[in-house]
Design a protein around this motif. Structure first.
Motif, short mmCIF file in Angstrom:
data_model
loop_
_atom_site.label_atom_id
_atom_site.label_comp_id
_atom_site.label_asym_id
_atom_site.label_seq_id
_atom_site.Cartn_x
_atom_site.Cartn_y
_atom_site.Cartn_z
N THR A 258 24.85 3.67 -1.00
CA THR A 258 24.41 2.50 -0.23
C THR A 258 24.19 1.28 -1.14
N GLY A 259 24.67 1.40 -2.38
CA GLY A 259 24.26 0.44 -3.41
C GLY A 259 24.73 -0.99 -3.23
N ASP A 260 25.61 -1.25 -2.25
CA ASP A 260 26.05 -2.64 -2.02
C ASP A 260 25.15 -3.37 -1.05
N VAL A 261 24.27 -2.63 -0.37
CA VAL A 261 23.46 -3.27 0.68
C VAL A 261 21.97 -3.05 0.44
N GLU A 262 21.18 -3.81 1.18
CA GLU A 262 19.74 -3.56 1.23
C GLU A 262 19.27 -3.96 2.63
N VAL A 263 18.07 -3.48 2.97
CA VAL A 263 17.53 -3.80 4.29
C VAL A 263 16.35 -4.75 4.09
N ALA A 264 16.44 -5.94 4.70
CA ALA A 264 15.32 -6.88 4.64
C ALA A 264 14.34 -6.49 5.74
N ALA A 265 13.15 -6.00 5.33
CA ALA A 265 12.23 -5.43 6.31
C ALA A 265 11.50 -6.52 7.09
N SER A 266 11.45 -6.34 8.42
CA SER A 266 10.64 -7.23 9.24
C SER A 266 9.37 -6.53 9.69
N ASP A 267 9.41 -5.19 9.65
CA ASP A 267 8.25 -4.44 10.13
C ASP A 267 8.23 -3.09 9.40
N VAL A 268 7.04 -2.61 9.12
CA VAL A 268 6.93 -1.27 8.52
C VAL A 268 5.67 -0.61 9.06
N GLU A 269 5.81 0.67 9.32
CA GLU A 269 4.67 1.41 9.85
C GLU A 269 4.54 2.71 9.04
N VAL A 270 3.33 3.01 8.62
CA VAL A 270 3.10 4.26 7.90
C VAL A 270 2.88 5.36 8.92
N ILE A 271 3.78 6.31 8.94
CA ILE A 271 3.64 7.44 9.89
C ILE A 271 2.73 8.49 9.28
N ASN A 272 2.86 8.67 7.98
CA ASN A 272 1.98 9.60 7.30
C ASN A 272 1.93 9.29 5.81
N THR A 273 0.80 9.62 5.20
CA THR A 273 0.64 9.39 3.77
C THR A 273 0.97 10.66 3.00
N SER A 274 0.99 10.59 1.71
CA SER A 274 1.26 11.78 0.89
C SER A 274 0.37 11.75 -0.34
N ASP A 275 -0.17 12.91 -0.68
CA ASP A 275 -0.84 13.02 -1.98
C ASP A 275 0.23 12.95 -3.07
N THR A 276 -0.23 12.77 -4.29
CA THR A 276 0.74 12.77 -5.39
C THR A 276 1.37 14.15 -5.49
N GLU B 252 0.81 -1.23 0.00
CA GLU B 252 0.00 0.00 0.00
C GLU B 252 0.85 1.27 0.00
N LEU B 253 2.16 1.12 0.08
CA LEU B 253 3.02 2.32 0.14
C LEU B 253 3.01 3.05 -1.20
N ARG B 254 3.05 4.35 -1.14
CA ARG B 254 3.15 5.17 -2.35
C ARG B 254 4.28 6.16 -2.16
N SER B 255 4.67 6.79 -3.26
CA SER B 255 5.77 7.77 -3.20
C SER B 255 5.49 8.84 -2.16
N GLU B 256 6.51 9.15 -1.41
CA GLU B 256 6.53 10.24 -0.41
C GLU B 256 5.74 9.93 0.85
N TYR B 257 5.27 8.71 1.00
CA TYR B 257 4.74 8.31 2.31
C TYR B 257 5.89 8.38 3.31
N VAL B 258 5.55 8.74 4.55
CA VAL B 258 6.55 8.81 5.61
C VAL B 258 6.43 7.52 6.43
N VAL B 259 7.52 6.77 6.54
CA VAL B 259 7.41 5.45 7.16
C VAL B 259 8.53 5.19 8.16
#
Ligand code: ASP
Length: 595
Positions: A102-120, A75-82
């Motif tokens: 940071t291009g050699d690494v990535e973060v495997a997410a275990s949890d995500v929370e939407v702090i705020n949404t963003s209009d386009t 459900e994440l969209r561009s510019e959402y604050v998470v």
């Protein structure tokens, strides 16, 4: 109500920065806060780039490992604050991104929370594509979110810090001077602020804190600086803003060398710390007369070697009408060799004529080629070749006009030729001092005015002929120039009240005006004033150069447009009638267009 729930209390201040993660963090558990820069849904895996001020990092959501997080991620969209929790890992071999720090690494997410949404957003928050500037300025808070602009803000902050540390190291103290002040001439129109408590009276915003810093020298501050905001109500050019920032400084018991040494040290430090470039010091010095003659400019670009020469002597006896006319009218003939210029197309030469005319000049001739050859004697032709150093492959461009005009026109032609023929060595930093300069210049109406400001100290020995030849009086003034830009100017100041009064009078100021406007300074000078001088490099331009941009609005967080508007906040704006009333200000009915 729809969409993801928003978090209530958030504390991510101490969290890791997205842009800071590297291979060394492999295996670490991190909590990250930021904006969704990009989301890619690969059916199974979802990838997002999470961006904060320090950069972006790739986050991967795996439905097999964290179905719940994967569900939110869809459900994440561009510019959402998470907020994201996860583990740093190496990217699978072959999928590294060398364009991201940071291009050699990535973060495997275990949890995500939407702090705020963003209009386009009205434009995507990405580099390097730039939305049109009007939209950028209307939504400046989003424009600043783009990494390039964020870097400009950081650069500017860093420049200010380097300056402060440097000045502190030289025992200067930072003193703030008022924004609501009194008019002090710096050659521009004042912005005025009506006073409520003194109906009919106005404060002026400072064009520069010139008189105040001189008064601080009378106070005994000895070494003053300020990162000072200055306001000038001028028609804007590409690299100007109505409010801008200077490193304003003043020092006592100094001569030119002290100012040069200080500023060369500061610029060397800025260029070294920010760009890793070693500037060679001392910077060369060029007196204004020579600069105008050889380069047609008081801020010459020395990244190329085109030089102008005076042909007055060679052509002293000429019969060629265009030159004869200019010389007889007290004007000059100037020429410039363009190496290898025989290959210049007629169209290019005509364009240069247009440049000359655009600057108010009469035109431009060239040798060989334009129809003037036949009006010049053999001696004159070879004299011109000798004076300009022209060989058979070269062309000589010529301008005949009043001295000032010929200089301006030749200067523009010099730069245009260099640009078109790619003679500019783009990787060079050519700093120089223009010094000495002249005390006076002619204003647009042909009247005598100050070249810098009326507090500039003249050469004592030149004052003997000031009545007869005011424009030849030299001043202890200097400009620092780099690559065709003036980065700042200053001078040693007059510290003898009688000399100061004399200069005011030469400028045509009546005695009562002098007393009224400058009485404080003149009086202060009777109480033990140390000899003093200073300079004010422009910080906006310095940051422009260090940031590699030629748009001054790129280095100012909230700039104005060419028509002096703030498109984001809508300034200037009308105010309530009651406010005007309180200020005792009556606005004349606006003239309708065309009336
Ligand atoms: N106040 C001057 C200016 O703003 C600089 C100086 O003379 O120090 O141009």
């Amino acid at each position: 109500m729809g969409g993801p729930a928003r978090a209530a209390g958030v504390s991510g201040f101490g969290a890791r920065h997205c842009g800071s993660l590297r291979v060394a963090d492999e295996g670490g558990e991190v909590e990250l806060y930021g904006w969704v820069a990009r989301r890619r849904d690969h059916g199974g895996l979802i990838f997002i780039d999470l961006r904060d001020r320090w950069g972006a990092v790739q986050v991967v959501f795996n439905p097999a490992k964290s179905p719940q997080a994967h569900g939110v991620a869809s459900e994440l969209r561009s510019e959402y604050v998470v907020r994201i929790k996860g583990t740093v890992g190496r990217r699978p071999a072959g999928s590294e991104n060398p364009r991201m720090p940071t291009g050699d690494v990535e973060v495997a997410a275990s949890d995500v929370e939407v702090i705020n949404t963003s209009d386009t957003t009205p434009f995507p928050i990405v580099d390097p594509e730039e939305p049109d500037e009007k939209t950028r300025l209307e939504y400046r808070y989003l424009d600043l979110r783009r990494p390039r602009m964020m870097q400009m803000l950081e650069l500017r902050s860093r420049v200010n810090k380097i300056i402060r540390d440097f000045m502190d190291g030289k025992e200067f103290i930072e003193v703030e001077t008022p924004i609501l002040t009194r008019s002090s001439p710096s050659g521009a129109r004042d912005f005025l602020v009506p006073s409520r408590l003194h109906p009919g009276s106005f404060y002026a915003l400072p064009q520069a804190p010139q008189m105040l810093k001189q008064l601080l020298m009378v106070s005994g501050v000895q070494r003053y600086y300020q990162i000072a905001r200055c306001f000038r109500d001028e028609n804007l050019r590409a690299d100007r803003q109505p409010e801008f920032t200077q490193l304003d400084l003043e020092m006592s018991f100094c001569d030119e060398e002290d100012v040069f040494g200080l500023i060369e040290g500061l610029f060397s430090k800025l260029w070294r710390d920010v760009l890793g470039v070693e500037l060679s010091t001392p910077f060369p010095r060029l007196d204004i007369k020579e600069s105008l003659l050889r380069y047609g400019s008081d801020k010459p670009d020395l990244r190329h070697d085109l030089e102008i020469v005076d042909l007055g002597q060679v052509l002293a006896g000429t019969k060629a009408q265009i030159f004869r006319g200019a010389l007889d009218a007290g004007g000059v003939v100037r020429g410039m060799r363009v190496p290898g210029g025989r290959d210049m197309a007629r169209r290019d030469l005509d364009d240069l004529v247009t440049v000359a005319r655009g600057a108010g000049g009469k035109g431009m001739a060239w040798l060989p080629g334009s129809s003037i050859d036949k009006f010049l004697s053999e001696d004159e032709l070879s004299g011109i070749r000798l004076a300009t150093g022209a060989g058979v492959e070269d062309i000589v461009l010529l301008v005949a006009d009043r001295k000032r005009k010929a200089e301006t026109v030749m200067g523009l032609i010099r730069q245009e030729v260099a640009r078109r023929r790619k003679l500019i060595r783009e990787d060079e930093w050519k700093f120089l001092w223009i010094n000495p300069t002249y005390l006076f210049e002619e204003d647009d109406e042909g009247k005598l005015t100050y070249a810098h400001h009326p507090f500039t100290r003249p050469f004592q020995e030149d004052m003997s002929f000031v009545e007869e030849r005011p424009y030849d009086v030299r001043a202890h003034a200097y400009d620092i120039v780099c690559n065709g830009y003036e980065l700042g100017g200053g001078s040693l100041r007059i510290y003898d009240p009688a000399m100061q009064e004399r200069v005011f009078q030469l400028l045509g100021m009546p005695l009562d005006t002098i007393r009224e406007r400058f009485g404080t300074l003149l009086q202060a000078f009777t109480y033990g004033v140390p000899p003093h001088g200073g300079i004010a490099p422009g910080i906006d331009r310095i940051v422009m150069m260090l940031g590699g941009t030629d748009n001054i609005r790129d280095v100012i967080a909230f700039p104005k447009t060419q028509s002096m508007s703030d498109l984001m906040l809508g300034a200037p704006a009308e105010v309530d009638a009651s406010q005007l009333d309180e200020l005792n200000v009556v606005v004349k009915p606006l003239k309708k267009a065309g009336s």
